[in-house]
Structure formats: structure tokens, C-alpha cells
Design a protein around this motif. Structure first.
Motif, short mmCIF file in Angstrom:
data_model
loop_
_atom_site.label_atom_id
_atom_site.label_comp_id
_atom_site.label_asym_id
_atom_site.label_seq_id
_atom_site.Cartn_x
_atom_site.Cartn_y
_atom_site.Cartn_z
N LYS A 1 0.76 -1.18 -0.07
CA LYS A 1 0.08 -0.17 -0.09
C LYS A 1 0.86 1.33 0.03
O LYS A 1 1.98 1.39 0.65
N ASP A 2 0.44 2.37 -0.65
CA ASP A 2 1.07 3.60 -0.71
C ASP A 2 0.55 4.41 0.35
O ASP A 2 -0.60 4.57 0.62
N ARG A 3 1.47 4.61 1.48
CA ARG A 3 0.94 5.51 2.49
C ARG A 3 1.12 6.95 2.49
O ARG A 3 2.41 7.23 1.83
#
Length: 151
Positions: free
Chosen positions: A128-130
Motif C-alpha cells: 500500500k502507498d501510505r
């Protein structure tokens, strides 16, 4: 008249100095290959010691797979304030059998050079891109939390 002659001489020297700084720098990197020496390596006749005697130590040798020595050379051109660009590249490979005898030689050049362009300044990863705040506050409450039941 003499003053004009001196000014002209100084101007000519200044122009020569300025244009000398704009020339392309040619450089030969790696093994300096001579065709006579490369052609002297004969499969079935030469071995590692004779190849080293005529060509010298290789640029690098294979660590896995077939025993191979590589002699690598590159001709580069560099304009002022720029990175060097490869204009010619050649690799001379000498393949050996397990006893150290030459079994074949191979030449390759620019056709096998690959230009890699990195994808920016970040390494792509799975997951996931946080956001910045998720990175900053994402683990609050996770440290010291009770383990899930059933373990």
C-alpha cells in the motif's frame, strides 16, 4: 601600430584558450585491445597461462557457470560539463574447459549494450502507498497491544 598588434595577439590567445575548453574529450577505458593479440588466442592450443602471457589478466572472470575470462574496452566521448557517452564498446570472451584449456573465443560489441533508465528516485515496492500522516501516526496504539486471542 604596435599597440594594435599586441591587442590582436592577446585577443587571438584568449580566443584559442576559450575554444580549447570546449573540445570533446576522447578516452579509452578498460583493456586496450590489439587485434593481433586477440587473434593469437587459439582454441585447442592455448590455455590460461598462455592467454595471460599474451593478453594479460582479464578485466573480470566469471564466478558462476562456465569458466570465462572477459576483456572489456570502451571508447567514450565527453563534452565539457557533461557525463561521458560510450561511442564504442567491445568484449572479448575466452571460454575455458575444466582443465584450463581454451575451448572458444567470442567477440561482442555495442549490440549487447543495454541502457537502463531508473524509474525516478524511489524503488517500487509491492504493498500500500501510505501518506505522510499514515507513516507518522500509523503505528500509534500498535506497540504494546495485546496479541490476538488464539495464539
Amino acid at each position: 601600430m604596435k599597440a594594435f598588434g599586441r591587442i590582436g595577439l592577446v585577443a587571438a590567445l584568449a580566443a584559442a584558450t576559450l575554444t580549447a575548453g570546449c573540445t570533446t574529450i576522447k578516452d579509452k577505458r578498460g583493456y586496450v585491445a590489439e587485434d593481433v593479440l586477440l587473434n593469437s588466442v587459439q582454441p585447442g592450443i592455448d590455455n590460461k597461462s598462455s592467454v595471460e602471457g599474451s593478453l594479460g589478466r582479464p578485466t573480470f572472470a566469471s564466478k558462476f557457470g562456465a569458466d570465462t575470462w572477459y576483456y572489456v574496452t570502451s571508447d567514450t566521448r565527453q563534452k565539457p560539463f557533461r557525463s561521458p557517452k560510450i561511442k564504442d564498446h567491445s568484449v572479448f570472451a575466452v571460454h575455458f574447459d575444466p582443465r584450463g584449456n581454451v575451448i572458444s573465443t567470442e567477440r561482442s560489441g555495442m549490440e549487447r549494450v543495454v541502457k537502463l533508465d531508473p524509474e525516478g528516485d524511489k524503488t517500487p515496492v509491492l504493498g500500500k502507498d501510505r501518506s505522510f500522516f499514515e507513516d507518522l501516526f500509523g503505528n500509534i496504539g500498535a506497540v504494546g497491544a495485546a496479541a490476538p486471542s488464539g495464539s
